[in-house]
Enzyme design. Structure first.
Site, PDB file in Angstrom:
ATOM      1  N   GLU A   6      -5.083  -3.389  -3.190  1.00  0.00           N
ATOM      2  CA  GLU A   6      -3.841  -2.610  -3.530  1.00  0.00           C
ATOM      3  C   GLU A   6      -3.860  -2.344  -5.041  1.00  0.00           C
ATOM      4  O   GLU A   6      -3.839  -1.078  -5.514  1.00  0.00           O
ATOM      5  CB  GLU A   6      -2.756  -3.230  -3.302  1.00  0.00           C
ATOM      6  CG  GLU A   6      -2.135  -3.595  -1.620  1.00  0.00           C
ATOM      7  CD  GLU A   6      -1.508  -4.820  -1.481  1.00  0.00           C
ATOM      8  OE1 GLU A   6      -1.405  -4.900  -0.249  1.00  0.00           O
ATOM      9  OE2 GLU A   6      -1.248  -5.458  -2.322  1.00  0.00           O
TER      10      GLU A   6
ATOM     11  N   GLU B 125      -6.380  -1.140  10.164  1.00  0.00           N
ATOM     12  CA  GLU B 125      -5.934  -1.543  11.443  1.00  0.00           C
ATOM     13  C   GLU B 125      -4.498  -1.486  11.560  1.00  0.00           C
ATOM     14  O   GLU B 125      -3.817  -1.528  12.600  1.00  0.00           O
ATOM     15  CB  GLU B 125      -6.621  -2.759  11.831  1.00  0.00           C
ATOM     16  CG  GLU B 125      -7.932  -2.949  11.991  1.00  0.00           C
ATOM     17  CD  GLU B 125      -8.619  -1.942  12.930  1.00  0.00           C
ATOM     18  OE1 GLU B 125      -8.277  -1.523  13.946  1.00  0.00           O
ATOM     19  OE2 GLU B 125      -9.916  -1.745  13.058  1.00  0.00           O
ATOM     20  N   THR B 126      -3.739  -1.322  10.510  1.00  0.00           N
ATOM     21  CA  THR B 126      -2.421  -1.136  10.495  1.00  0.00           C
ATOM     22  C   THR B 126      -1.640  -0.124  11.539  1.00  0.00           C
ATOM     23  O   THR B 126      -2.102   1.063  11.353  1.00  0.00           O
ATOM     24  CB  THR B 126      -1.764  -0.658   9.129  1.00  0.00           C
ATOM     25  OG1 THR B 126      -2.386  -1.786   8.341  1.00  0.00           O
ATOM     26  CG2 THR B 126      -0.517  -0.856   9.198  1.00  0.00           C
TER      27      THR B 126
ATOM     28  N   GLY C  15      -5.561  -1.198   3.765  1.00  0.00           N
ATOM     29  CA  GLY C  15      -6.810  -2.161   3.428  1.00  0.00           C
ATOM     30  C   GLY C  15      -7.690  -2.440   4.626  1.00  0.00           C
ATOM     31  O   GLY C  15      -8.568  -2.508   4.699  1.00  0.00           O
ATOM     32  N   SER C  16      -6.995  -3.142   5.875  1.00  0.00           N
ATOM     33  CA  SER C  16      -7.608  -3.363   6.964  1.00  0.00           C
ATOM     34  C   SER C  16      -8.089  -2.415   7.764  1.00  0.00           C
ATOM     35  O   SER C  16      -9.120  -2.163   8.458  1.00  0.00           O
ATOM     36  CB  SER C  16      -6.691  -4.306   7.902  1.00  0.00           C
ATOM     37  OG  SER C  16      -5.672  -3.404   8.207  1.00  0.00           O
TER      38      SER C  16
ATOM     39  N   SER D 217       0.770  -1.277   0.000  1.00  0.00           N
ATOM     40  CA  SER D 217      -0.130  -0.104  -0.065  1.00  0.00           C
ATOM     41  C   SER D 217       0.818   1.264  -0.080  1.00  0.00           C
ATOM     42  O   SER D 217       0.512   2.265  -0.541  1.00  0.00           O
ATOM     43  CB  SER D 217      -0.791   0.035   1.025  1.00  0.00           C
ATOM     44  OG  SER D 217      -1.886  -1.084   1.116  1.00  0.00           O
TER      45      SER D 217
END
Length: 406
Positions: A373, A302-303, A299-300, A259
Site C-alpha cells: 500500500e 484475488e480480492t 496486493g493479492s 488500498s
C-alpha cells in the site's frame, strides 16, 4: 511496551494516591493487586476504574478455581484484564476465557509456581490466552530468583504478548526490554518510591528509547522497500498505465480497505489535473461504458470485489489496469495492463510468515499489506508528477480545483 503498575497495597486511599502519581508519570495500566482485592474486594477494582477511566485496570485475582465466576465478577466491576494462575486446571482457564470473550476483556495467565514454564506457555497459547506473565514472586525473590531466567525462553516459545514481573526497577528494566517483554510490571520500585511520579517518568523514558528505535526502523524498512520498488519498475508496465489513462473517456478507480484509501488519494489528484475520474462505490459514480478505464488496486490480486469489478469492466468493453503484487493472479490475468508492485500482502501463509520471522526476511514492522500500500501510494504520486509535467500543470492551477467546501 506497556508499563503496568502493581498496586500491591492494603489501603485503597493510598493505592489511589499512588495510582494518580503513576498515571501522571505515564503508566499505561494500573493493577489492583491481590492483597488490595483481598482487603477491599471488587470495590477496589470499581473505584480504580471510576477514577481512571482512561487506563486499563488489571484485576490480579490469581484465580485458581471457578474461572468463569471470578472473571465475571471482575468484568462487572470494571476490570479490563484479569489474572489467572497457570497452575490452574485447563478447564478453569478455558471457562475464564469464555467469560472474558462475553464481556470483551482479556485474560493474563501468571506462570508463578509453574515448573516447566515454556511447556505451559505453549499450552496456554493454544488455549487462546491473551497474555502470559513470567512472574517471580516476593518469596522467590528473597531466595535470589529473578524472572530474567525464564523470560527469554518464554518469549521465544510463544507469539502472544509476554508480561514480566518480579522486583523490576530502573536498573533491570533495560534488560527485560532487550529480552522482548511486552508488558513490564513494576510494583515496589514505584509504590515505595519517595516520588512515584518521577520514577514512573524515568521508566517511561526508558521505553521511549525503544519506541523511537522501532519507529525509525519501520520508516527505514518501508523506505528501503519503496526504493527497491522504484528500481524494479518496468517501463512497459508504467507506459501501459499512462497511455491507458490518457486515452480513456472516464477513469474508475477501485481498491478495498487501505488500498481503497490509496486509490481515493490518487483519484483526488487526477481530478485536480482535470481527468474525468470516479471512485467505484461512491454515490455519484456513473455507468462504466466502452472506452472507459478501470484501475484496480489489490496486493493479492484475488480480492473478490475487485476481481468482480474487473470482469464487469471487460464485459462492458472497457480496459483494466491492475496494480498488484502478483501478475499471475486472477486480477492480473483479467487485466490489459499489469503494474507489479512487490510487497508482503495478506496472502502470506502462516507457515511462510513464521519462516520469514525466524529468518528475519520480512519486515515485521510493516504488517499485512503495508509495504504494498505504501509503495503503491508513492508510485501513484510519481504518476501524478509525470502527468503534471506532461500537461504543464502547476500546483497553483491544481489548487483551483481543490475542494472549497470541506
Amino acid at each position: 511496551m506497556i508499563l503496568q503498575v502493581a498496586l500491591d497495597l492494603t489501603d485503597i486511599e493510598q493505592a489511589i494516591s499512588i495510582a494518580e502519581k503513576a498515571a501522571r508519570g505515564g503508566a499505561h495500566w494500573l493493577e489492583v493487586g491481590t492483597s488490595l482485592i483481598k482487603k477491599e474486594g471488587m470495590r477496589a477494582v470499581e473505584l480504580l476504574k471510576r477514577r481512571f477511566p482512561d487506563r486499563k485496570i488489571v484485576a490480579d485475582l490469581k484465580t485458581m478455581d471457578t474461572g468463569a465466576l471470578e472473571v465475571e465478577m471482575a468484568a462487572r466491576h470494571g476490570a479490563d484484564v484479569v489474572s489467572i494462575l497457570g497452575v490452574a486446571d485447563d478447564k478453569t482457564i478455558k471457562d475464564a476465557l469464555a467469560v472474558a470473550r462475553k464481556y470483551g476483556i482479556k485474560v493474563m495467565v501468571d506462570l508463578i509456581g509453574v515448573k516447566d514454564k515454556v511447556k505451559r506457555a505453549k499450552e496456554l497459547e493454544k488455549m487462546g490466552v491473551h497474555y502470559i506473565l513470567v512472574h517471580t514472586g516476593i518469596d522467590e525473590q528473597a531466595q535470589g530468583k529473578s524472572p530474567l531466567e525464564d523470560l527469554e525462553k518464554v518469549v521465544k516459545a510463544v507469539k502472544v504478548p509476554v508480561a514480566v514481573a518480579g522486583g523490576l526497577n530502573l536498573e533491570t528494566i533495560p534488560k527485560v526490554i532487550e529480552l522482548g517483554a511486552t508488558i513490564i510490571i513494576v510494583g515496589s520500585a514505584i509504590t515505595k518510591a519517595k516520588d512515584p511520579e518521577e520514577v514512573t517518568r524515568k521508566i517511561i523514558d526508558l521505553f521511549w528509547d525503544e519506541y523511537m528505535k522501532t519507529i525509525r526502523k519501520a520508516m527505514k524498512d518501508i523506505t528501503e522497500h519503496i526504493e527497491e520498488v522504484a528500481d524494479k519498475l518496468k517501463l512497459e508496465e508504467v507506459r501501459g498505465l499512462v497511455d491507458a489513462m490518457i486515452g480513456a473517456n472516464k477513469i474508475f478507480i477501485y481498491g478495498a480497505g487501505r488500498s481503497g484509501l490509496v486509490g481515493k488519494a490518487f483519484a483526488m489528484r487526477l481530478m485536480h489535473l482535470d481527468f474525468n475520474v470516479y471512485v467505484v462505490g461512491e454515490t455519484i459514480t456513473p455507468a462504466f461504458e466502452p472506452g472507459d478505464l478501470l484501475i484496480a488496486i489489490s496486493g493479492s490480486g484475488e480480492t473478490k470485489t475487485i476481481v468482480d469489478a474487473a470482469e464487469i469492466a471487460k464485459q462492458q468493453g472497457g480496459k483494466v489496469v491492475a496494480i498488484t503484487s502478483y501478475k499471475d493472479s486472477t486480477l492480473g490475468r483479467l487485466a490489459d495492463v499489469v503494474v507489479e508492485i512487490p510487497g508482503r500482502t495478506k496472502t502470506d501463509l502462516p507457515t511462510d510468515y513464521i519462516a520469514r520471522q525466524m529468518l528475519t526476511q520480512y519486515k515485521w514492522t510493516a504488517p499485512m499489506g503495508t509495504l504494498f500500500e505504501d509503495s503503491t501510494m508513492i508510485f501513484l504520486d510519481g504518476i501524478i508528477a509525470l502527468l503534471m509535467a506532461t500537461f504543464q500543470k502547476t500546483e497553483k492551477e491544481m489548487r483551483k480545483k481543490h475542494a472549497t467546501i470541506e
